[in-house]
Design a protein around this motif. Structure first.
Motif, PDB file in Angstrom:
ATOM      1  N   SER A  51       0.480  -1.373   0.525  1.00 25.09           N
ATOM      2  CA  SER A  51       0.428  -0.328  -0.503  1.00 25.09           C
ATOM      3  C   SER A  51       0.731   1.203   0.410  1.00 25.09           C
ATOM      4  CB  SER A  51      -0.934   0.100   1.124  1.00 25.09           C
ATOM      5  OG  SER A  51      -1.413  -1.491   1.140  1.00 25.09           O
ATOM      6  N   SER A  53       0.620  -6.977 -11.126  1.00 26.22           N
ATOM      7  CA  SER A  53       0.042  -7.724 -11.070  1.00 26.22           C
ATOM      8  C   SER A  53       0.734  -8.915 -10.011  1.00 26.22           C
ATOM      9  CB  SER A  53      -0.343  -8.368 -12.097  1.00 26.22           C
ATOM     10  OG  SER A  53       0.357  -9.211 -12.507  1.00 26.22           O
ATOM     11  N   SER A  94      -3.957 -11.116  -5.319  1.00 26.52           N
ATOM     12  CA  SER A  94      -4.432 -10.908  -5.229  1.00 26.52           C
ATOM     13  C   SER A  94      -4.757  -9.286  -4.489  1.00 26.52           C
ATOM     14  CB  SER A  94      -4.298 -11.403  -3.176  1.00 26.52           C
ATOM     15  OG  SER A  94      -3.200 -10.441  -2.766  1.00 26.52           O
ATOM     16  N   SER A  95      -4.905  -8.847  -5.423  1.00 25.34           N
ATOM     17  CA  SER A  95      -5.117  -7.127  -5.800  1.00 25.34           C
ATOM     18  C   SER A  95      -5.184  -7.406  -7.273  1.00 25.34           C
ATOM     19  CB  SER A  95      -3.737  -6.240  -5.559  1.00 25.34           C
ATOM     20  OG  SER A  95      -2.737  -6.466  -4.325  1.00 25.34           O
ATOM     21  N   GLY A 133       0.381  -3.540  -4.299  1.00 29.28           N
ATOM     22  CA  GLY A 133      -0.487  -3.583  -3.839  1.00 29.28           C
ATOM     23  C   GLY A 133      -0.569  -3.701  -2.309  1.00 29.28           C
ATOM     24  N   ALA A 134      -2.239  -3.900  -2.248  1.00 29.61           N
ATOM     25  CA  ALA A 134      -3.073  -4.479  -0.266  1.00 29.61           C
ATOM     26  C   ALA A 134      -1.792  -5.601   0.395  1.00 29.61           C
ATOM     27  CB  ALA A 134      -4.278  -4.266  -0.518  1.00 29.61           C
ATOM     28  N   LYS A 135      -1.388  -6.434  -0.523  1.00 26.54           N
ATOM     29  CA  LYS A 135      -1.761  -6.926  -0.203  1.00 26.54           C
ATOM     30  C   LYS A 135      -0.684  -8.738  -0.251  1.00 26.54           C
ATOM     31  CE  LYS A 135      -6.123  -8.550   1.437  1.00 26.54           C
ATOM     32  NZ  LYS A 135      -5.941  -8.258   3.474  1.00 26.54           N
ATOM     33  N   GLY A 154      -3.428  -3.781   6.135  1.00 26.29           N
ATOM     34  CA  GLY A 154      -3.931  -4.383   5.153  1.00 26.29           C
ATOM     35  C   GLY A 154      -4.549  -5.967   5.482  1.00 26.29           C
TER      36      GLY A 154
END
Lengths: 165, 289
Positions: B121, B151, B154-155, B176-178, B229
């Motif tokens: 994040s 990529s 999970s995002s 990403g958040a994860k 997250g």
């Protein structure tokens, strides 16, 4: 502030080791892509090292000695120039590239700070010799696309490509 | 000085050359040639000559029959550059020049993604820079669209398209958040380059401790420590427990193990106990008070 300094057009005159040969150097205001700020000191170092590379280019291709490229060129630029030197040596020819005027603009500073790209509209004299017989001497104007990367204590030319765009 | 003299003499000799030119000898060169493609140079005149094609990028020499067209097969001249052409016939020379241009078809990408590891994040925390090259390692200077995509499992995929300027393009992406490995791909004309970015949990988001009696001591334990997250904070992260009693303070640093930190402190009636990790403070417990 830095931006304002960089926005100023700087005209330098560099005096090199070839007698009283002088090279005029014009640095355009930076107009580069990338989020990284270019400090004035970095810009000066890049331009200094790039101009130095023309000296190495000159002596290496004149003497057909690729080892003279080592301090200033690296990677693809080094390999291609070294291959040219090998071709010249096998053909019995030498070339002299004496830069006369540079009009330089830094156009890209990569986000991680590991490469700087500049465009140089350069005037240089080319002399071609076959077994010491001068075949021609010509003034050439070319647009060079150059990428430099940092080494231990200096910037070295990694890509050196004349481009007519 | 010697060099300057050499240039002057050379220039003087070059000026004299037209006077000694063999009658009718000449060359017709193309304006430009794509790197690696076949091309030809037309000569005029009679007799034999030598054709030179030189630049810092490459050097060629050919014995030629004047009046014929000299053909160079594909792959002869492959490095971009501005080339001088010199036709020498006896004491006469003819000059020309042309450009060898990089192909507009990319063959390789030089793709640098940074950093290789970062917290989840993070806005514009990932950067990617690309230089595009043709099959002969010439920089492709014609503008080309570069597709960047980041990529992980999970995002949602983040995608950007950036057009190159003088062969270079760059972009920024959010992590990403994860947590986990993310694929960062740059693609130009079907040629792609991939880098792996490790996304690790950020700082703890909150800290909650519970206490229970354990003989003469209090057994303290955190709930599983997570970032905002929901990613588990890595084992080894330090949680500091602090007990304040009668104006005295004692602290114990405890590494997370299986996502939680546990410690026993002396049970003192009225003691205040708290925990912290990084910039996050946990709840406070007053023992027996």
């Amino acid at each position: 502030m830095i931006k304002h300094i960089l926005a100023a057009t700087i005209v330098l005159t560099a005096s090199f080791a070839f007698g009283d040969d002088q090279v005029s150097v014009h640095v355009q205001p930076t107009n580069f892509q990338g989020p990284r700020q270019l400090q004035g000191q970095t810009q000066s170092a890049v331009i200094r090292d790039y101009l130095q590379s023309w000296q190495s280019l000159h002596t290496a291709l004149d003497q057909n000695n690729a080892a003279l490229l080592d301090p200033d060129f690296v990677g693809t630029a080094h390999d291609k120039l070294a291959a040219t030197i090998q071709q010249q040596a096998s053909l019995g020819i030498r070339t002299r590239y004496q830069d006369r005027a540079h009009d330089i603009q830094i156009v890209f500073y990569s986000p991680e700070g590991l490469s700087i790209q500049l465009i140089d509209n350069v005037d240089y004299d080319t002399q071609v010799l076959d077994h010491d017989k001068v075949l021609t001497t010509q003034r050439v104007h070319a647009r060079y696309v150059v990428v430099l990367t940092p080494a231990e204590a200096r910037w070295r030319v990694r890509l050196f490509q004349a481009d007519s765009q | 000085m010697r060099l300057r003299l050499a240039f002057l003499l050379g220039g003087f000799a070059a000026l004299l050359m037209p006077a000694a030119r063999a009658q009718g000898s000449g060359i017709k060169v193309p304006t430009s040639v794509e790197a690696g493609s076949a091309f030809s140079i037309q000569t005029t005149g009679t007799g034999k000559g030598v054709l030179y094609i030189v630049s810092p990028a490459q050097a060629l020499r050919r014995d030629v029959q004047l009046g014929e067209t000299v053909t160079f097969p594909a792959g002869t001249l492959y490095n971009s550059g501005h080339y001088l052409v010199i036709l020498a016939a006896g004491e006469a020379t003819e000059n020309g020049a042309f450009d060898v241009l990089s192909s507009s078809k990319p063959a390789t990408l030089s793709f640098l993604a940074k950093p290789s590891r970062l917290p989840v994040s993070l806005q514009n925390g990932i950067t990617g820079a690309v230089y595009v090259f043709d099959a002969y390692q010439n920089l492709v200077t014609k503008p080309l669209p570069i597709s960047f995509a980041l990529s992980n499992l999970s995002s949602p995929v983040q995608a950007r398209t950036v057009t190159t300027r003088d062969g270079a393009a760059w972009t920024e992406m959010n992590s990403g958040a994860k947590e986990g490995a993310a694929k960062f791909v740059a693609n130009a004309g079907g040629v792609s380059s991939e880098r792996i970015i490790q996304q690790v949990p950020g700082d703890p988001c909150s800290l909650r401790i519970t206490a229970r009696p354990a003989g003469q001591n209090i057994a303290l334990q955190t709930d599983p420590v997570r970032d905002c997250g929901g990613n588990a904070i890595p084992d080894g992260t330090i949680v500091t427990f602090t007990e304040t009693y009668n104006g005295n303070q004692s602290t114990v640093d405890v590494p997370l193990k299986r996502g939680i930190a546990q410690v026993e402190l002396p049970a003192r009636r009225g003691a205040k106990i708290s925990a912290a990790s990084g910039i996050v403070m946990g709840n406070e417990i007053r023992w027996g008070g």
